[in-house]
Design an enzyme around this catalytic site. Structure first.
Site, PDB file in Angstrom:
ATOM      1  N   LYS A 112       0.838  -1.094  -0.038  1.00 59.87           N
ATOM      2  CA  LYS A 112      -0.001   0.142  -0.160  1.00 59.87           C
ATOM      3  C   LYS A 112       0.692   1.229   0.089  1.00 59.87           C
ATOM      4  CE  LYS A 112      -4.188  -1.785   1.793  1.00 59.87           C
ATOM      5  NZ  LYS A 112      -5.211  -1.933   3.206  1.00 59.87           N
ATOM      6  N   LYS A 195      -8.729 -11.131  -6.962  1.00 61.13           N
ATOM      7  CA  LYS A 195      -9.639 -11.392  -5.759  1.00 61.13           C
ATOM      8  C   LYS A 195     -10.935 -10.609  -5.956  1.00 61.13           C
ATOM      9  CE  LYS A 195      -9.366 -10.838  -0.831  1.00 61.13           C
ATOM     10  NZ  LYS A 195      -8.564 -10.650   0.094  1.00 61.13           N
ATOM     11  N   LYS A 198     -14.356  -4.700  -4.251  1.00 62.19           N
ATOM     12  CA  LYS A 198     -15.009  -3.406  -4.508  1.00 62.19           C
ATOM     13  C   LYS A 198     -14.128  -2.585  -5.263  1.00 62.19           C
ATOM     14  CE  LYS A 198     -19.022  -2.514  -1.733  1.00 62.19           C
ATOM     15  NZ  LYS A 198     -19.698  -2.241  -0.638  1.00 62.19           N
TER      16      LYS A 198
END
Ligand code: SF4
Length: 328
Positions: A112, A195, A198
């Site tokens: 990240k 995967k 959203k």
């Protein structure tokens, strides 16, 4: 008996990846482990840019989804993390014993942070708050997906470090929590590439209507070898087959495998059968969600009761921690 704790981000309505990968397992676990604690981890949702009104809405929607999916406030404790301030209190204490290098080595942090220009401290210390979430309740068993195992290892290390420094050698205070891997394998998105998530736009919402689900299933990616209906397929490489394993009874799964590999079924037929079995499980969940939306006081009551239960446990833990650390 094991004390179970698990958390989920307030991402709004659940999608079937969250449901199969975590929440369906929680619903089963609450039967064997009354008192299991399930937390909507809203503090964990603050490390990226977000809109407060959207967060509020998503937290509410997550509570609707969890209760509709079968989390039963009479058997399990459901609450929102930010309503129990001891989470952040214990996280600070753990910050003082967690080595920086351990945090910098966390794969999720590296992933990240590499995508951000300016990295906030909360992204680095996220696993410390996660350790506090679990250890606040002296939980020893944490149902997780494989991607969370590394964070859980950090929680174990934090428990060991705190015990070594502040607890008697023969009476460790914090348990070393163990992962309980979710039985369903990782659910891929409808693109069959990544995967289900959203942010990838490849999900099916748990509460979506049947027509909307079919509109997504119909074009979903299958085995690329099945160019024509007469081409035999390999079920194991197809995401639809894995969804059958999650939703369809074993004889149907066996039939899918056989009819795919012999080209007796085309993919549309196969998807129609899947859709039927998904509907059998999802229609009652949608019905419960509609009832909950009509009676928001039930949601508030469930969350408030959960907060009350958790604050009682959390205060007791913090009392012991502060006593041991010379803070009383
Ligand atoms: Fe997938 Fe079913 Fe098509 Fe086989 S028949 S490739 S399992 S959708």
């Amino acid at each position: 008996m094991a004390r179970i704790f698990s958390g989920i981000q307030p991402s709004g309505e659940l999608h079937i990846g969250n449901y199969l990968g975590a929440v369906r397992n929680w619903v089963q676990l609450q039967q064997a482990h009354p008192g299991a604690i399930f937390c909507i981890v809203d503090y964990h949702a603050l490390t990226g840019n977000y809109d407060p009104a959207v967060l509020r809405q998503r937290r509410h929607e997550m509570a609707v989804s969890l209760l509709a999916a079968g989390i039963d406030p009479a058997r399990a404790t459901l609450y929102a993390q930010s309503t129990v301030p001891e989470h952040t209190e214990l996280a600070w204490i753990f910050n003082t014993i967690t080595p920086l290098g351990e945090l910098e080595r966390q794969t999720q942090y590296k992933d990240k942070s590499s995508r951000q220009e300016s990295v906030v401290v909360g992204l680095l210390t996220y696993p410390v708050l996660q350790a506090a979430d679990i250890l606040l309740y002296l939980a020893d068993t944490v149902p997780v997906g494989e991607d969370q195992v590394q964070h859980l290892e950090l929680s174990r290390e934090v428990a060991r470090k705190w015990n070594a420094r502040f607890a008697p050698e023969d009476a460790p205070f914090f348990p070393e929590p163990k992962p309980l891997l979710t039985p369903t394998r990782r659910i891929m998105g409808l693109d069959g590439q990544a995967k289900m998530s959203k942010s990838m736009g490849n999900t099916i919402g748990l509460l979506e209507e049947g027509d909307a689900i079919w509109a997504k299933l119909r074009p979903a990616v299958t085995d690329p070898a099945r160019v024509r209906k007469t081409d035999p397929g390999t079920p194991e490489v197809c995401n639809i087959y894995h969804l059958h394993k999650a939703f369809s009874p074993p004889p149907v799964v066996a039939e899918v495998a056989e009819k795919c590999s012999t080209a007796a079924w085309g993919c549309i037929e196969c998807k129609k059968v899947l859709h039927e079995h998904m509907e059998a499980e999802l229609v009652p969940i949608r019905r419960r969600a509609a009832e909950l939306r009509e009676a928001p006081e039930l949601i508030t009551a469930a969350l408030d009761a959960g907060t009350e239960t958790c604050r009682t446990i959390a205060r007791a833990t913090m009392g012991r921690v502060k006593e041991a650390m010379g803070l009383t």
